[in-house]
Write a protein that holds these residues in place. Structure first.
Motif, mmCIF file in Angstrom:
data_model
loop_
_atom_site.group_PDB
_atom_site.id
_atom_site.type_symbol
_atom_site.label_atom_id
_atom_site.label_comp_id
_atom_site.label_asym_id
_atom_site.label_seq_id
_atom_site.Cartn_x
_atom_site.Cartn_y
_atom_site.Cartn_z
ATOM 1 N N ARG A 1 -11.713 10.469 -7.373
ATOM 2 C CA ARG A 1 -10.977 9.836 -6.093
ATOM 3 C C ARG A 1 -10.602 9.008 -6.197
ATOM 4 N NH1 ARG A 1 -13.660 10.537 -0.989
ATOM 5 N NH2 ARG A 1 -15.165 8.908 -1.626
ATOM 6 N N ASP A 2 -11.409 8.146 -5.970
ATOM 7 C CA ASP A 2 -11.308 6.420 -6.476
ATOM 8 C C ASP A 2 -10.805 6.180 -7.590
ATOM 9 O OD1 ASP A 2 -13.639 7.040 -4.165
ATOM 10 O OD2 ASP A 2 -15.333 6.276 -5.652
ATOM 11 N N VAL B 295 0.299 -0.772 0.106
ATOM 12 C CA VAL B 295 -0.411 0.035 0.177
ATOM 13 C C VAL B 295 0.959 1.387 -0.287
ATOM 14 C CG1 VAL B 295 -1.851 1.409 1.303
ATOM 15 C CG2 VAL B 295 -1.964 -1.221 1.454
ATOM 16 N N ASP B 296 2.340 0.867 0.781
ATOM 17 C CA ASP B 296 3.797 2.097 0.370
ATOM 18 C C ASP B 296 3.865 2.043 0.130
ATOM 19 O OD1 ASP B 296 4.464 4.217 1.238
ATOM 20 O OD2 ASP B 296 5.586 3.592 3.381
ATOM 21 N N PRO B 297 3.925 2.760 -1.356
ATOM 22 C CA PRO B 297 4.640 2.784 -2.292
ATOM 23 C C PRO B 297 5.693 2.421 -2.460
ATOM 24 C CG PRO B 297 3.564 4.157 -2.864
ATOM 25 C CD PRO B 297 2.894 4.440 -1.573
ATOM 26 N N ALA B 298 6.722 3.520 -0.964
ATOM 27 C CA ALA B 298 7.811 2.458 -0.281
ATOM 28 C C ALA B 298 8.656 1.963 0.223
ATOM 29 C CB ALA B 298 8.221 4.340 0.601
ATOM 30 N N GLY C 86 -10.853 -0.296 4.499
ATOM 31 C CA GLY C 86 -10.477 0.963 3.559
ATOM 32 C C GLY C 86 -11.378 1.000 2.693
ATOM 33 N N GLU C 87 -10.763 1.689 1.251
ATOM 34 C CA GLU C 87 -11.644 2.322 0.114
ATOM 35 C C GLU C 87 -11.597 1.383 -1.208
ATOM 36 O OE1 GLU C 87 -12.523 6.672 0.018
ATOM 37 O OE2 GLU C 87 -9.961 6.733 -0.214
ATOM 38 N N GLU C 88 -9.852 0.952 -0.927
ATOM 39 C CA GLU C 88 -9.853 -0.313 -2.146
ATOM 40 C C GLU C 88 -9.594 -1.188 -0.837
ATOM 41 O OE1 GLU C 88 -8.328 -0.624 -5.251
ATOM 42 O OE2 GLU C 88 -10.341 0.815 -5.121
ATOM 43 N N PRO C 89 -10.086 -2.660 -1.661
ATOM 44 C CA PRO C 89 -9.574 -4.095 -0.896
ATOM 45 C C PRO C 89 -7.534 -4.163 -0.344
ATOM 46 C CG PRO C 89 -10.695 -3.870 -2.787
ATOM 47 C CD PRO C 89 -10.227 -3.035 -2.900
ATOM 48 N N THR C 90 -7.270 -4.262 0.516
ATOM 49 C CA THR C 90 -6.382 -4.823 1.110
ATOM 50 C C THR C 90 -5.895 -5.110 1.961
ATOM 51 O OG1 THR C 90 -6.696 -2.248 1.196
ATOM 52 C CG2 THR C 90 -5.105 -3.096 2.740
ATOM 53 N N VAL C 91 -5.179 -6.361 2.714
ATOM 54 C CA VAL C 91 -4.903 -7.305 3.610
ATOM 55 C C VAL C 91 -3.682 -6.884 4.647
ATOM 56 C CG1 VAL C 91 -6.614 -8.962 1.996
ATOM 57 C CG2 VAL C 91 -3.645 -8.631 1.660
ATOM 58 N N GLN D 177 -3.810 6.705 5.793
ATOM 59 C CA GLN D 177 -3.186 7.699 6.316
ATOM 60 C C GLN D 177 -2.083 7.875 4.735
ATOM 61 O OE1 GLN D 177 1.126 6.866 8.327
ATOM 62 N NE2 GLN D 177 0.862 8.839 8.912
ATOM 63 N N GLN D 178 -2.106 6.521 4.343
ATOM 64 C CA GLN D 178 -1.477 6.465 3.001
ATOM 65 C C GLN D 178 -2.357 7.429 1.553
ATOM 66 O OE1 GLN D 178 1.487 5.402 1.373
ATOM 67 N NE2 GLN D 178 1.953 4.903 3.552
ATOM 68 N N GLY D 179 -3.921 7.574 2.357
ATOM 69 C CA GLY D 179 -4.825 7.972 1.720
ATOM 70 C C GLY D 179 -4.655 9.041 1.775
ATOM 71 N N MET D 180 -4.465 9.829 2.569
ATOM 72 C CA MET D 180 -4.076 11.617 2.327
ATOM 73 C C MET D 180 -2.557 12.130 1.632
ATOM 74 S SD MET D 180 -4.920 12.981 6.194
ATOM 75 C CE MET D 180 -3.894 11.494 7.570
ATOM 76 N N LEU D 181 -2.117 11.454 2.031
ATOM 77 C CA LEU D 181 -0.791 11.580 0.268
ATOM 78 C C LEU D 181 -1.084 11.153 -0.321
ATOM 79 C CD1 LEU D 181 1.905 9.243 3.124
ATOM 80 C CD2 LEU D 181 1.497 12.335 2.503
ATOM 81 N N ARG D 182 -1.822 10.290 -1.116
ATOM 82 C CA ARG D 182 -2.267 10.385 -2.768
ATOM 83 C C ARG D 182 -3.108 11.317 -2.862
ATOM 84 N NH1 ARG D 182 -1.502 4.128 -1.423
ATOM 85 N NH2 ARG D 182 -0.228 3.224 -3.302
#
Length: 511
Positions: free
Chosen positions: A324-325, A188-191, A235-240, A267-272
């Motif tokens: 946004r989605d 989820v975190d690009p880094a 979350g807004e997107e499917p995440t595991v 937190q990642q959503g706010m950065l995106r």
């Protein structure tokens, strides 16, 4: 006389511990070699696949009437629970309990998984309470782990080191934690650190086996490696959240971890969202020709977009949340892009790559009308916008919807290009449009409504909410300004094609 709580051992309870409690009146059916297994919790479930909600160490309690009658199915229940790390199975007998088969007994012995029987009068609540009482020391340790989870989360969010909450939690708990996109198994975190290829394949295969619907606890087969479990993260997107080698795992601990991971996802959503806004501003500058060529090339490179291989996409949208989605989906899939809302159009600047375009179309839906420009570059984005809008109109006019690309010969229209459309609009409708602009009249709209309503004075008047005589006057004025008569088929055809061109140029439906 029952012992006091002070004398309860601090070590975890075992199946033998539970079996020896006289007030429960349990009996062993098979699987005696598993009596030493530790029990973390007593879990009642009559689901068809209770193992999907196990993390390991549970005593599965099941009503006898829900037990399959066939021996093979009974044996499969034992085998799957053993694979999920269950400590044992307790069958609550009732008048409808089928006969416990030899196949079940053999499977229990083979997997060293004890199968116990409970009399009809014994409550599952009593068994659960007995296991909880026997695990008083373990419960305290579990609360310590949960406290450690939220403490590490708080410290990680407060720190300025850039350390992600899941990375820190993994170190605190002595395991590896990965917060992944469900569809791609990308971090989820690009880094963030990506899973190694074998683990990534295992996670994707396990998710696929469940059709993308994550059960309470997903057991990821990973032969030769540590235990791998996954839980869904809100979350807004499917995440595991994938745990590798989590010590002393139990379902409650896993879901506490998932709750903590949801904070990182937000937190990642706010950065995106910040990234999306910057991208929207850049695309607006390109569309309005406000960006210098050299600077535009640099900005696009910073967004991982190749300046020499760009395509602009246009689609109608219902609300601003769609931007946004879509941004979140594309970011998760590592698809470089810029997005911008203009009126009721959502435009996306992308790499002209079939894989990236396929990701977008899957997110929008295969039958969603979508317009694509020809391959473009930073200095002709405004032209690409016209091409995309033109293509969108063609897509909305074709049956089945889907994408249409500018210059696609399979899209039927008598108009072959933007230049040809502009020319016919100017030549045929130009006088009407100019007259309306200068005088505040509605001759162009009246003519289109008249043609749409099959030249019926009455229906056109009703549609425009005016008197029939007003329609007749306006049509007469139209004929004078265009030097065409609506009694001639050739003139009607030319006017209708001009309206088609106008609709295409403005992204409207052709009908």
């Amino acid at each position: 006389m029952r012992g006091s709580r002070a004398k309860v051992p601090a070590t975890p309870a075992t199946i033998q511990t539970v079996l020896d409690l006289p007030h429960l009146r349990l009996s062993l059916f098979s699987g005696a070699a598993g009596l030493g297994r530790e029990v973390s919790w007593a879990h009642a479930s009559d689901l068809d696949s209770p193992w999907d909600w196990m993390a390991g160490g549970e005593l599965l309690m099941r009503n006898g009437r829900t037990l399959p009658a066939a021996g093979g199915a009974q044996a499969a229940l034992v085998e799957r629970c053993a694979e999920a790390g269950a400590s044992g199975i307790l069958i609550g007998e009732d008048p409808d309990t089928p006969e416990l088969s030899h196949a079940l007994a053999a499977a229990a012995d083979r997997h060293s998984l004890a199968v116990l029987r409970a009399a009809y009068s014994v409550s599952f609540v009593a068994v659960s309470r007995a296991v909880a009482d026997a695990n008083t020391g373990e419960t305290s340790a579990r609360f310590g782990q949960i406290e450690k989870i939220y403490g590490a989360l708080r410290d990680s969010l407060a720190s300025r080191t850039g350390d992600s909450p899941t990375a820190r939690l993994g170190r605190e708990l002595g395991c590896r934690l990965l917060l992944l996109d469900t569809a791609t198994a990308n971090p989820v975190d690009p880094a963030g650190t990506a899973p190694d290829p074998a683990l990534r394949r295992a996670v994707l295969a396990a998710v696929s086996d469940h059709d993308g619907h994550i059960p309470g606890v997903l057991h990821v087969p990973f032969p030769g490696g540590p235990q791998v479990l996954a839980v869904e993260v809100p979350g807004e997107e499917p995440t595991v959240l994938v745990t590798v080698g989590l010590p002393g795992s139990d379902t409650s601990l896993l879901h506490h971890l998932a709750t903590a991971a949801a904070v990182e996802t937000a937190q990642q959503g706010m950065l995106r969202e910040h990234e999306r806004r910057l991208g929207s501003e850049l695309l607006a500058q390109l569309l309005d020709s406000r960006a210098e060529a050299k600077a535009a090339h640099g900005e696009l490179a910073a967004h991982r977009l190749p300046p020499d291989r760009l395509v602009l996409l246009a689609v109608r949208h219902e609300n601003s949340a769609e931007q946004r989605d879509l941004h979140l989906t594309l970011s998760r899939r590592r698809v470089a892009h810029l997005l911008l809302n203009r009126g009721d159009l959502l435009m996306a600047l992308l790499s002209d790559d079939p894989g990236d375009l396929a990701v977008v179309q899957r997110r929008l839906g295969p039958h969603t009308p979508t317009g694509l420009s020809a391959r473009t570059s930073p200095d002709r984005i405004s032209e690409a916008r016209d091409e995309a809008v033109w293509s969108l109109s063609l897509a909305r006019g074709q049956s089945g919807g889907g994408p249409v690309r500018y210059g696609d010969e399979t899209a039927f229209t008598v108009l072959r290009s933007l230049e040809e459309a502009r020319a016919i609009v100017e030549r045929v409708l130009g006088p009407l449009l100019s007259y309306d602009r200068a005088n505040g009249t509605e001759l162009t709209g009246t003519l289109r409504s008249f043609l749409v309503h099959r030249r019926s004075w009455q229906r056109t008047a009703a549609a425009l909410n005016v008197h029939k005589q007003t329609v007749m006057y306006r049509v007469q004025r139209v004929e004078e300004l265009t030097d065409r008569t609506l009694a001639e088929t050739a003139d009607i055809t030319e006017l209708w094609i001009a309206f088609q061109a106008y609709a295409l140029l403005h992204g409207e439906s052709l009908s």
